[in-house]
Design an enzyme around this catalytic site. Structure first.
Site, mmCIF file in Angstrom:
data_model
loop_
_atom_site.group_PDB
_atom_site.id
_atom_site.type_symbol
_atom_site.label_atom_id
_atom_site.label_comp_id
_atom_site.label_asym_id
_atom_site.label_seq_id
_atom_site.Cartn_x
_atom_site.Cartn_y
_atom_site.Cartn_z
ATOM 1 N N HIS A 213 4.815 5.733 11.693
ATOM 2 C CA HIS A 213 4.332 5.591 10.310
ATOM 3 C C HIS A 213 3.390 6.783 10.112
ATOM 4 O O HIS A 213 2.167 6.641 10.090
ATOM 5 C CB HIS A 213 3.620 4.251 10.151
ATOM 6 N N LYS B 93 26.104 -4.983 -1.518
ATOM 7 C CA LYS B 93 27.569 -5.148 -1.582
ATOM 8 C C LYS B 93 28.246 -4.455 -0.403
ATOM 9 O O LYS B 93 29.454 -4.244 -0.417
ATOM 10 C CB LYS B 93 28.105 -4.555 -2.884
ATOM 11 N N ARG C 192 11.313 3.741 3.901
ATOM 12 C CA ARG C 192 10.863 2.738 4.877
ATOM 13 C C ARG C 192 12.074 1.910 5.287
ATOM 14 O O ARG C 192 12.862 1.479 4.427
ATOM 15 C CB ARG C 192 9.790 1.829 4.297
ATOM 16 N N ARG D 98 0.805 -1.220 0.000
ATOM 17 C CA ARG D 98 0.000 0.000 0.000
ATOM 18 C C ARG D 98 0.840 1.274 0.000
ATOM 19 O O ARG D 98 0.641 2.176 -0.825
ATOM 20 C CB ARG D 98 -0.920 0.024 1.236
ATOM 21 N N THR D 99 1.781 1.364 0.947
ATOM 22 C CA THR D 99 2.491 2.638 1.146
ATOM 23 C C THR D 99 3.343 2.980 -0.081
ATOM 24 O O THR D 99 3.292 4.093 -0.600
ATOM 25 C CB THR D 99 3.358 2.563 2.415
HETATM 26 N N1 CP Z 1 -0.248 -0.044 5.943
HETATM 27 C C1 CP Z 1 0.936 -0.311 5.392
HETATM 28 O O1 CP Z 1 1.957 0.276 5.764
HETATM 29 O O2 CP Z 1 0.905 -1.262 4.421
HETATM 30 P P1 CP Z 1 2.160 -1.715 3.518
HETATM 31 O O3 CP Z 1 3.122 -2.429 4.455
HETATM 32 O O4 CP Z 1 1.601 -2.608 2.455
HETATM 33 O O5 CP Z 1 2.792 -0.477 2.967
#
Ligand code: CP
Length: 325
Positions: free
Chosen positions: A146, A94, A116, A66-67
């Site tokens: 998040h 590497k 992320r 999603r993100t």
């Molecule tokens: N909600 C969320 O962070 O989903 P993803 O891990 O798919 O990005």
């Protein structure tokens, strides 16, 4: 420290690392701006020229559906150029350090990194390393934060339920390992929600959880009694070291959200889940796919919210649609 890194001397959002300490004025400005971007997603030509000529790099060191995808769609709808670095095929394999990877991408004149990482604090580390004209949005760091998920969750709640000061909200499940829970709690507290509960076995609650401004419950039905909003959390097996859970069947029996348990909430209560869902563990399919679920609208709204954050960080504020002083 965090506030200084996120907000510049003129009060402008320069990075988005956490919702902790982010003023309600800024959160509301993001939500209002996102509201105006919803219309862009409903047009035949889903594009505005706000970030034409800007380069956005998606740097995901952890899996995401999603993100990562909604950040890419959001950046493209703003007319930015978007690069998705395939981390598994990059020189990090590497031995290149995280900061060296970022420095090299920054040398290619990246304007905005969306990052992320499995380590809490990774987003702050990179933001401190960047020059002032290069920006970062935290797309999830370890258990820490998040922030865009927290923002899209409060956006969803506001759209479906209205004023926060009238709402009782319950977060259910693996609060201990959840960066989403932390960001949701921070946003909901800043926006003045009437009552905020967490429901979980003691093994999945942080110690002294009350200090976060929430009321803890270990009984699911008591915790759900009369709430307006139920926010389910994913069981984060990948962050668990040791036995935090009884058997999965037992967890589902006691804490899995079923239609029967949802009867304890208000009749018009809505159900959120950030995804990915573990059906049959934290949520039953009858609820996930049922009439009170706003789980897929959350994903759709996520695009508008991420457009708003990127536009506020990278675009001229005076150009934002629907901007109010
Ligand atoms: N909600 C969320 O962070 O989903 P993803 O891990 O798919 O990005």
């Amino acid at each position: 420290m965090t506030k200084d890194l996120q907000i510049d001397a003129g009060g402008r959002l320069t990075h988005l690392l956490t919702l902790e300490g982010l003023p309600s004025k800024t959160i509301l400005e993001i939500l209002d701006t996102a509201e105006s971007f919803i219309a862009v997603g409903e047009r035949e030509i889903k594009k505005v020229p706000l970030l034409r000529g800007k380069t956005v790099v998606n740097l995901f060191f952890e899996p995401s559906t999603r993100t990562r995808t909604t950040f890419e769609i959001a950046a493209k709808r703003l007319s930015a150029d978007v690069i998705n670095l395939a981390v598994a095929a990059s020189s990090t394999t590497k031995g290149e350090t995280l900061l060296d990877t970022v420095s090299n991408l920054e040398a290619m004149r990246t304007d905005l990194f969306v990052v992320r990482h499995a380590e809490s604090g990774a987003a702050h580390l990179i933001a401190k390393h960047l020059p002032p004209n290069v920006h970062l949005i935290n797309a999830g760091d370890g258990r820490h934060a998040h922030p865009t998920q927290g923002l899209l969750d409060v956006f969803t709640i506001r759209r479906h339920k209205g004023a926060f000061d009238k709402l009782k909200v319950a977060l259910v499940g693996d609060v201990l390992h959840s960066r989403v829970a932390r960001s949701d709690i921070q946003a909901l507290r800043t926006l003045g929600v009437k009552e905020l509960r967490v429901i979980a076995p003691k093994t999945l609650l942080p110690t002294a959880v009350e200090t976060l401004g929430v009321i803890p419950f270990t009984d699911m039905r008591e915790g759900l009694d009369d709430v307006d909003v139920v926010m389910m959390l994913r069981i984060q097996r990948e962050r668990m070291a040791g036995a935090h859970l009884p058997s999965e069947q037992e967890y589902f029996r006691v804490y899995g959200l079923t239609s029967d348990k949802l009867e304890s909430a208000k009749p018009d209560a809505i159900v959120l889940h950030p995804g990915p869902m573990n059906r049959g563990l934290e949520i039953d399919s009858a609820v996930a796919d049922g009439p009170r679920s706003v789980i897929l609208p959350q994903v759709t709204y996520g695009i508008a919210v991420r457009m708003a954050v990127m536009a506020m960080i990278l675009g001229g504020r005076e150009e934002l649609p629907g901007r109010r002083e």
